[in-house]
Design an enzyme around this catalytic site. Structure first.
Site, PDB file in Angstrom:
ATOM      1  N   CYS A 147       2.787  -4.804  -1.717  1.00  0.00           N
ATOM      2  CA  CYS A 147       3.121  -6.036  -1.006  1.00  0.00           C
ATOM      3  C   CYS A 147       2.433  -7.241  -1.655  1.00  0.00           C
ATOM      4  O   CYS A 147       2.814  -7.630  -2.743  1.00  0.00           O
ATOM      5  CB  CYS A 147       2.837  -5.911   0.475  1.00  0.00           C
ATOM      6  N   HIS A 154       6.459  -1.468   1.393  1.00  0.00           N
ATOM      7  CA  HIS A 154       5.370  -0.666   1.959  1.00  0.00           C
ATOM      8  C   HIS A 154       5.688   0.830   1.890  1.00  0.00           C
ATOM      9  O   HIS A 154       6.231   1.390   2.834  1.00  0.00           O
ATOM     10  CB  HIS A 154       5.113  -1.084   3.413  1.00  0.00           C
ATOM     11  N   GLU A 199       3.707   3.251   2.146  1.00  0.00           N
ATOM     12  CA  GLU A 199       2.883   4.018   3.082  1.00  0.00           C
ATOM     13  C   GLU A 199       3.502   4.106   4.471  1.00  0.00           C
ATOM     14  O   GLU A 199       3.106   4.944   5.278  1.00  0.00           O
ATOM     15  CB  GLU A 199       1.472   3.406   3.166  1.00  0.00           C
TER      16      GLU A 199
END
Length: 115
Positions: A11, A92, A94
């Site tokens: 990001c 993102h 994750e």
């Protein structure tokens, strides 16, 4: 001298890496937000479903020749340095909305650290 320390930007880290290598960023009119954004991995041709929450993007035309765009949406969604162990993604990985579409990025980073 350039560091050989592996780095993986996510990001804002993606934008900072782009700028550190001489690129520039620009403000998006509406931003990219949501957990269902398709991204194309240019290295494999695969499409990932990803989560985004950003209002700026890296300008592809501003990147130097030793930085390669690896992922795209309507903007630069991923990049890597061609000789240094550095790569990044704008989204993102994750958060796993795909549910595991982007898991390979963490494996790639672990491989760089193990070298």
């Amino acid at each position: 001298t350039a560091s050989e320390t592996p780095m993986f930007g996510i990001c804002l880290g993606h934008q900072l890496i782009g700028e550190a290598f001489g690129g520039s960023t620009y403000k998006l009119k509406f931003g990219h937000r949501g957990g269902n954004q398709p991204i194309k991995d240019l290295t494999t041709g695969k499409i990932e479903i990803t989560a985004h929450n950003h209002g700026f993007a890296v300008d592809a035309a501003s990147l130097p020749a030793d930085v390669e765009v690896t992922h795209i949406n309507h903007t630069v969604a991923g990049l890597r340095h061609k000789t240094l162990p550095v790569f990044s993604v704008q989204y993102h990985p994750e958060s796993a909305p795909g549910p595991h579409d982007s898991e390979y990025l963490f494996e790639r980073f672990i491989d760089l650290m193990n070298k």
